[in-house]
Enzyme design. Structure first.
Site, PDB file in Angstrom:
ATOM      1  CB  CYS A  73      -0.893  -0.019   1.236  1.00  0.00           C
ATOM      2  SG  CYS A  73      -1.934   1.441   1.449  1.00  0.00           S
ATOM      3  CB  CYS A 183      -2.933   3.723  -5.700  1.00  0.00           C
ATOM      4  SG  CYS A 183      -4.206   2.825  -4.767  1.00  0.00           S
TER       5      CYS A 183
END
Length: 261
Positions: A73, A183
């Protein structure tokens, strides 16, 4: 050899793109994938909360018996990686947007970065740009709501298409010839992003580099191997809801269990 699983942690299910690369490179390892969907999205949460939550999860994973941790992440890396490293002795591989390879690849001198608001505002990202892209123009585009729309509505949904129309256009207008997918959710819509950019634009994600780094790290620590290719998927949210999304994104059914750090 060490038979304990490798933990892969993300706020949601974008990290499945990283998990796919990890399993392709390390097929004999066991993996424990944790999606902290109870607190999704991370991208707009306070930095102090994310740091505290990241450390809590890492410490719980240590007690769970994992041998290494991949922070899949970008937002968690940007806000909490240093605190997690300080709090545990686990070998850790953390994601960060591929600004360095983008700077080496660009011909126009313009790099586009799609990422969450929190990632782009972080000191870690600013250092990354300052260290590796001083001679490039870096056009950043925050994408609030995109990760959630990919999970909740699906990569091919009208909701995702509308967000991509808005977020990709500034990068095309600026003349970016490399786009960094900052992302882990965004590789699910890489083709749709490419269609909104001029022909020949390169898209960079970090799944393969992370897999190579984990391979090197485990080898150096004598921790490679010992598993059987098992995969456990867990969530802090509702397993039934998460399971449906996992099946859609992964392309096959994967059981999902509840796990709370």
């Amino acid at each position: 050899m060490n038979p304990h699983p490798i933990a892969v942690f993300d706020s949601g299910l974008g990290g499945l793109t990283v998990l796919h690369a990890l399993r392709a490179r390390l097929p004999q390892e066991d993996f424990f994938y944790f999606a902290d969907t109870r607190f999704l999205p991370y991208g707009d949460r306070p930095e102090a909360f994310l740091k505290e939550r990241g450390v809590l999860i890492a410490e719980a994973l240590v007690r769970h018996g994992v041998k290494a941790l991949v922070i899949a992440c970008n937002t968690a890396t940007a806000t909490a990686a240093e605190a997690i490293r300080a709090a545990t002795a686990l070998p850790i591989v953390a994601l960060e947007p591929g600004v360095k390879p983008a700077a080496a690849l660009t011909r126009s001198g313009v790099i586009g970065v799609l990422a969450t608001t929190r990632t782009l505002q972080s000191e870690r990202f600013q250092r990354l740009v300052g260290n590796h892209a001083q001679h490039s123009k870096v056009v950043t585009q925050a994408c609030p709501g995109l990760a959630e729309a990919i999970e909740n509505s699906g990569p091919d949904s009208p909701a995702v298409a509308a967000l991509l129309d808005a977020f990709v256009a500034p990068l095309a207008a600026a003349g970016a010839d490399v786009v960094v997918l900052g992302c882990t959710h965004y590789p699910w819509v890489a083709e749709a992003i490419a269609r909104r950019m001029p022909p020949g634009v390169a898209l960079l994600d970090t799944g393969e580099p992370v897999a190579r780094q984990l391979d090197r790290l485990l080898g150096a620590a004598g921790l490679l191997g010992g598993g059987h290719g098992h995969l456990t998927v867990a969530t802090s949210g509702a397993p039934a809801k998460v399971s449906a999304t996992v099946d859609r994104l992964w392309g096959q059914h994967l059981p999902v269990e509840h796990w709370e750090p």
